[in-house]
Design a protein around this motif. Structure first.
Motif, PDB file in Angstrom:
ATOM      1  N   VAL A  39       6.606  25.665 -12.579  1.00 32.94           N
ATOM      2  CA  VAL A  39       7.766  25.757 -13.474  1.00 32.94           C
ATOM      3  C   VAL A  39       9.027  26.051 -12.669  1.00 32.94           C
ATOM      4  O   VAL A  39      10.070  25.422 -12.881  1.00 32.94           O
ATOM      5  CB  VAL A  39       7.542  26.829 -14.569  1.00 32.94           C
TER       6      VAL A  39
ATOM      7  N   ASN B 114      11.492  22.656 -22.333  1.00 33.89           N
ATOM      8  CA  ASN B 114      10.648  23.608 -23.041  1.00 33.89           C
ATOM      9  C   ASN B 114      10.304  23.139 -24.454  1.00 33.89           C
ATOM     10  O   ASN B 114       9.561  23.802 -25.156  1.00 33.89           O
ATOM     11  CB  ASN B 114      11.283  24.996 -23.069  1.00 33.89           C
TER      12      ASN B 114
ATOM     13  N   PHE C 266      13.684  22.104 -16.769  1.00 32.08           N
ATOM     14  CA  PHE C 266      12.406  22.259 -17.462  1.00 32.08           C
ATOM     15  C   PHE C 266      12.612  21.984 -18.936  1.00 32.08           C
ATOM     16  O   PHE C 266      13.482  22.573 -19.580  1.00 32.08           O
ATOM     17  CB  PHE C 266      11.874  23.684 -17.251  1.00 32.08           C
TER      18      PHE C 266
END
Length: 157
Positions: free
Chosen positions: A32, A43, A41
């Protein structure tokens, strides 16, 4: 005092359960962190991040492979975790010797960390076979505890 006189003969092996879980999680955290630092990233769809990261043309094939191996180490750790948890619980319920349980716990944790490091940083098939050997060495720890615990329950030890 909670940790007054702690030694290898203290009943500490149950603490290996969260420690082993951490060994399964830190490759994921590395993954991550790597993804966040380079491409961001997602999410909303976190399970798609590895695929999206490795398909990104700005990511070198070497780094893409490393991120895939981080994910592999994470998944392997999650697969090993239930077996370890069962083995430690059986060992404690069977009242196996605390020192023995603690040594097996420390050995398993060390082998899982070594496994992860080899998995993440390997780049050759030959080193992959070393990783496999470490995997089976680590696997012998919970297998042994389960067999010894079962034997003690059966009155055979």
């Amino acid at each position: 005092m909670i940790f007054g006189s702690v030694s290898l003969s203290s009943p500490l092996s149950l603490y290996s359960i969260p420690a082993v879980y951490f060994t399964a999680m830190y490759p994921h955290l590395l993954k991550v962190h790597t993804i966040m630092g380079l491409t961001g990233f997602n999410n909303v769809y976190p399970r798609a991040n590895t695929t999206e990261f490795t398909a990104n043309k700005r990511v070198s094939p070497k780094l893409a492979g490393k991120v895939k191996r981080m994910e592999g180490a994470h998944l392997n750790g999650l697969e090993a975790f239930p077996l370890w948890t069962a083995a430690i619980l059986v060992g404690n319920l069977a009242r196996l010797d605390n020192e023995y349980l603690n040594k097996m716990s420390l050995g398993f944790i060390a082998l899982r960390i070594l496994f992860n490091q080899i998995y993440i940083y390997q780049e050759s098939n030959a080193v992959g076979w070393v990783r496999t050997a470490v995997f089976f060495g680590a696997l012998s720890c919970p297998a042994t505890l389960l067999i010894k615990g079962a034997a003690k329950f059966a009155g055979q030890s």
